[in-house]
Design a protein around this motif. Structure first.
Motif, mmCIF file in Angstrom:
data_model
loop_
_atom_site.group_PDB
_atom_site.id
_atom_site.type_symbol
_atom_site.label_atom_id
_atom_site.label_comp_id
_atom_site.label_asym_id
_atom_site.label_seq_id
_atom_site.Cartn_x
_atom_site.Cartn_y
_atom_site.Cartn_z
ATOM 1 N N THR A 197 30.005 84.639 27.207
ATOM 2 C CA THR A 197 29.555 85.888 27.827
ATOM 3 C C THR A 197 28.035 85.864 27.935
ATOM 4 O O THR A 197 27.361 85.195 27.143
ATOM 5 N N TYR A 198 27.534 86.561 28.906
ATOM 6 C CA TYR A 198 26.077 86.665 29.076
ATOM 7 C C TYR A 198 25.708 88.097 29.361
ATOM 8 O O TYR A 198 26.493 88.839 29.948
ATOM 9 N N GLU A 199 24.497 88.444 28.962
ATOM 10 C CA GLU A 199 24.004 89.778 29.275
ATOM 11 C C GLU A 199 23.216 89.736 30.568
ATOM 12 O O GLU A 199 22.473 88.787 30.833
ATOM 13 N N LYS A 201 20.670 92.096 32.970
ATOM 14 C CA LYS A 201 19.867 93.333 33.003
ATOM 15 C C LYS A 201 19.873 93.955 34.391
ATOM 16 O O LYS A 201 19.986 93.253 35.392
ATOM 17 N N VAL A 225 22.072 97.301 30.636
ATOM 18 C CA VAL A 225 22.464 95.907 30.411
ATOM 19 C C VAL A 225 23.976 95.846 30.494
ATOM 20 O O VAL A 225 24.665 96.674 29.894
ATOM 21 N N LYS A 227 27.529 93.102 30.543
ATOM 22 C CA LYS A 227 27.940 91.822 29.988
ATOM 23 C C LYS A 227 28.924 91.172 30.962
ATOM 24 O O LYS A 227 29.785 91.854 31.522
ATOM 25 N N SER A 251 32.815 92.001 34.649
ATOM 26 C CA SER A 251 31.752 92.778 34.006
ATOM 27 C C SER A 251 32.336 93.727 32.972
ATOM 28 O O SER A 251 33.406 94.315 33.174
ATOM 29 N N VAL A 254 28.313 96.267 27.251
ATOM 30 C CA VAL A 254 27.878 95.568 26.036
ATOM 31 C C VAL A 254 28.448 96.306 24.834
ATOM 32 O O VAL A 254 29.001 95.719 23.914
ATOM 33 N N GLU A 255 28.306 97.623 24.843
ATOM 34 C CA GLU A 255 28.958 98.486 23.855
ATOM 35 C C GLU A 255 29.930 99.341 24.650
ATOM 36 O O GLU A 255 29.528 100.017 25.582
ATOM 37 N N SER A 277 29.454 99.695 33.831
ATOM 38 C CA SER A 277 29.522 98.235 33.707
ATOM 39 C C SER A 277 30.752 97.686 34.382
ATOM 40 O O SER A 277 30.704 96.666 35.071
ATOM 41 N N CYS A 307 24.943 85.392 35.479
ATOM 42 C CA CYS A 307 25.883 84.805 34.502
ATOM 43 C C CYS A 307 26.030 83.308 34.750
ATOM 44 O O CYS A 307 26.011 82.507 33.805
#
Ligand code: 4GP
Length: 830
Positions: A197-199, A201, A225, A227, A251, A254-255, A277, A307
């Motif tokens: 996984t990648y974040e 922005k 942000v 993920k 997508s 993140v939280e 997201s 990503c």
């Protein structure tokens, strides 16, 4: 830890047999195991989908050894990986293709039969992943097939849209769009990689700071942000021992939950970030939309590009300690401008995240990236309003300014004082509202730029990218598109595959130039009748499907005249309508008129917001209703709109066609790939000198191709001389009659308003020169009708079309990309 290279373990022969075994009993056992252990179904309760899933898993198991081996090659620094960046991958159903490529179609059929299941029914059970609009997305899929078949290490990177291209229904003659819920019943082909996984922005602002070495650097402070999570699908080569990777990003937040908001009772805000997201990979945008939801689309593009590049950086750093040699690890192809933000993103990763100096970063970026253009239509050239761009990608805009400043300085140095030239080349469009021009960004940031057919590349050099071509001719090359003979012949047309293979062996599947071996049989009576029989059977199958889906009965002995592709004015489906009305009128004027019986089959989706395209669908259906039910026509003409044209339906349609309609206004169709699929399946083409038609005609011979219409040069001359469609309307009686009937309500129950926008457009503007090409088209169609009556000659032409289609294999195209653009080589044989 067991090394990947050690799989399969020779000590474990039972498992080896289980994983790879192609024998019928191994497959049977595997299917039953998956039914029980994966689907959790006892035999008595298994649904068709359970059987499909169990079979799919059993097939996927058989791809794993090759796949894991390929994944281990990603670490081999000697091997360059082709990275195909595409917002669309129109893969089509996986099961059939994998059975073909693994060479286990017959064992699977037998295994299922013994279990009381019919393979064909299970093949129909698969819902295809419609993650593309049309040509561009399908090309990406053909290229992955060829990359794996040619043993080239490759990753296709894209977006795992939750909803792909809409499903099309026809209601009262109009297109109705239905959400494509392709994941509803599960997707057995993908493997989720929650650890990859990648974040990414989004938004915010940038700050400057001085690092520990005293250098001024930039930090991007986003306001959101998201993920990206990797979903991997194996892509098996045709009996090549190599399975490549399609990696699509989903997508996520993140939280997923904001506890703070929840605790203060703000329940909506508690899930807001999650909703935002997840929206990014929610739905594929239809192209050809007049106005698109721009912000989200740019967000999607950046999301998958970021990503993917972060993933490549990670893979490269598994091989090497430094990113200096990144371009030796990856050849990145930008499939049109959708991924062109990669230019700025790779610069950002190198400069901001890995502390590269600008010049070194720029050198790596250009050495890595190459750009394919797929369209000259001005409305399809992507550009983003500056304020919107800045609000989503503030750091990238700064980087683009810097790239542009340096680029234009170079231009000015060589072409001193030519401010016009600099303005035309600039990545920023400053005429009025300011925009970022993505084709310019892609061109400046790439070491190679290609068009997709010879004519298209020439026009690219003369029009859209003229200035770039003049300053850097060495960057330009042509790679004419191709299609994979595995899906588009072996899988879709087993009858013809068998017949051809009986005569010349099966080498043509990977080396279609061998199809030339059919030429000696062209006049052979037995071969000709066998050829006709196959076509006739394919037509009967399609006739059955047409009956089931539309209620229309068609005669397989009639000429199947087919026009399937996206609905667009430049593709001129309405020119075909004018032809049908003309034939109809000839019968009405003289009920005994000698008209070759034809079945006209249309198919294709219109962008939901493209009114004119939707009106064309309505016109086809309304006109069809009148023609189909007129007793004077006595079934000599039948008009069908085949709903929901997609890869699955294409597989039935191409093999059943006699005539392939490729009638775009010359200069507008970049290449076309449907034209290749038709010809490969023995249809003859009626077409303009546009896109790859030009090269198809060269290959199959002018005498085996029905050519008509203005050339691209004539089109542009006619337009610049002030084209007046009314002149043609005034002169051509049959044309005038047809247009008057549409305007007068003959096909709309007397409603003169319904098709007025179309008629007015034709009479007053006719941007795509239907009226100017009408007579040539009708005359050429008369030659087609006559030719079809000479069965022997027609069959010869059909055989020659197939025999001479070798050039249009996607394997040839991929070899050219490998040698001319990517400098990538196949894996050595094991
Ligand atoms: C298509 C072109 O319209 C078609 O001519 C070409 O064969 C195909 O790309 C593949 O190169 N373009 C698109 C698009 O599908 O979305 O621009």
């Amino acid at each position: 830890q067991k090394s990947v290279a050690a799989v399969p373990s020779p000590a474990d022969e039972g498992r080896e047999e289980f994983r790879r075994g192609s024998a019928v009993d191994a497959l049977t056992r595997a299917i039953l195991d998956h039914l029980y252990f994966t689907q959790a179904r006892p035999l008595t309760l298994a649904t068709r989908n359970d059987w499909y899933m169990a079979l799919a898993y059993a097939v996927r198991d058989r791809m794993l050894d090759d796949w894991l081996k390929s994944l281990s090659h990603l670490r081999n620094r000697e091997l360059k990986i082709v990275s195909y960046l595409s917002a669309e991958f129109l893969m089509g159903p996986h099961l059939g293709n994998n059975l073909v490529n693994l060479g286990i179609m017959e064992p699977a059929r037998e295994a299922l039969a013994a279990l009381g299941q019919d393979l064909d029914e299970l093949l129909r059970q698969e819902e295809e992943p419609g993650l593309g609009n049309g040509g561009l997305g399908r090309l990406a899929a053909c290229y992955l097939d060829s990359l794996a078949t040619l043993r080239v290490p490759a990753i296709g990177y894209g977006i795992r849209y939750e909803f792909g291209i809409f499903d099309q229904e026809i209601r009262d003659g109009w297109q109705a769009e239905k959400t494509d819920k392709w994941l509803r019943l599960g997707n057995p082909w993908e493997i989720c990689r929650p650890e990859i996984t990648y974040e990414v922005k989004v938004g915010g602002h940038t700050e400057r700071f001085t690092d520990e070495k005293g250098c001024v650097r930039v930090r991007w402070v986003p306001n959101k942000v998201v993920k990206g999570v990797a979903y991997d699908t194996p892509v098996a080569g045709y009996r090549s021992g190599v399975t490549d990777l399609l990696r699509l990003w989903k997508s996520e937040a993140v939280e997923s939950f904001d506890f703070q908001a929840f605790n203060v009772g703000d329940y909506y805000r508690a899930v807001e970030a999650k909703i935002f997201s997840e929206t990014i990979s929610k739905v594929l945008y239809p192209n050809d939309e007049p106005e698109i939801g721009k912000a989200l689309r740019l967000g999607q593009q950046y999301f998958f590009v970021s990503c993917s590049l972060q993933d490549m950086v990670r893979i490269h750093l598994l091989r090497e300690n430094s990113l200096d040699t990144f371009a030796a690890s990856f050849a990145v192809q930008l499939n049109d401008t959708h991924p062109s933000i990669a230019v700025a993103e790779l610069m950002r990763l190198l400069v901001d995240e890995h502390q590269f100096e600008w010049d070194a970063a720029w050198q790596i970026t250009r050495a890595t990236l190459a750009y394919t253009n797929h369209t000259l239509l001005p409305e399809a050239l992507e550009k983003w309003p500056l304020p919107l761009f800045a609000s989503i990608l503030p750091r990238h805009l700064e980087i683009i300014y810097e790239i542009n400043r340096r680029f234009l300085d170079e231009v000015r140095l060589v072409h001193q004082g030519d401010d016009q030239l600099a303005a035309r080349l600039s990545i920023i469009d400053e005429n009025g509202e300011r925009y970022v021009r993505m084709a310019h960004l892609a061109s400046v940031g790439s070491h190679a730029i290609n068009g997709v057919a010879a004519l298209h590349t020439e026009l690219l050099k003369q029009t859209v990218l003229k200035d770039f071509y003049e300053i850097h001719p060495e960057l330009f090359r042509n790679v004419t598109n191709g299609v994979t003979p595995r899906r588009w012949m072996v899988l879709s047309n087993p009858g013809l595959t068998r017949l051809i293979t009986e005569r010349i062996g099966d080498g043509w599947v990977t080396n279609p130039d061998e199809l030339r071996g059919l030429e000696p049989f062209v006049a052979d009576q037995t071969f000709q009748s066998a050829w006709q029989k196959v076509k006739r059977e394919n037509k009967s199958v399609l006739a059955g499907v047409i009956k089931a889906r539309t209620g229309i009965v068609v005669d397989p002995a009639s000429l199947f005249d087919v026009l399937v592709k996206r609905i667009h004015e430049y593709k001129r489906q309405h020119l075909k309508v004018l032809h049908i009305i003309t034939l109809y009128n000839r019968i009405k004027h003289d009920p005994q008129a000698d008209v070759t019986p034809r079945t006209f089959i249309f198919g294709g989706k219109a962008a939901p917001g493209y009114f004119m395209a939707k009106l064309i669908i309505k016109l086809v259906n309304s006109m069809g209703e009148v023609v189909n039910s007129d007793p004077d026509v006595a079934d000599r003409l039948k008009v069908v709109f085949f709903p929901d044209f997609n890869v699955t339906n294409g597989q039935m349609v191409y093999p059943a066609a006699d005539l392939s309609e490729q009638i775009s206004t010359a200069g507008k169709e970049a290449s076309g790939t449907g034209n290749m699929k038709f010809s490969l399946n023995g249809a003859l083409t009626i077409g303009t000198l546009d896109g790859a038609n030009v090269e198809i005609r060269e290959e199959v011979g002018a005498e085996n191709f029905f050519l008509f219409g203005l050339t691209a040069a004539e089109v542009s001359d006619l337009k610049s001389g002030g084209y007046d469609p009314r002149k043609w309307y005034g002169e051509k009686t049959e044309l005038r009659e047809a247009i008057d009937q549409i305007a007068g309500g003959l096909f709309s129950h007397g409603d003169r308003g319904l098709f007025q926008p179309l008629v007015e457009h034709l009479l007053n503007r006719d941007d795509y020169l239907l009226l100017a090409d009408y007579q040539a088209y009708i005359d050429c169609q008369d030659r087609v009708s006559a030719a079809f009556r000479d069965r022997k000659r027609w069959t010869e032409m059909s055989i020659l079309n197939v025999a001479r289609m070798g050039k249009f294999s996607s394997d040839r195209a991929i070899r050219e990309y490998c040698s001319d653009i990517w400098q990538a080589s196949p894996l050595p044989q094991d």
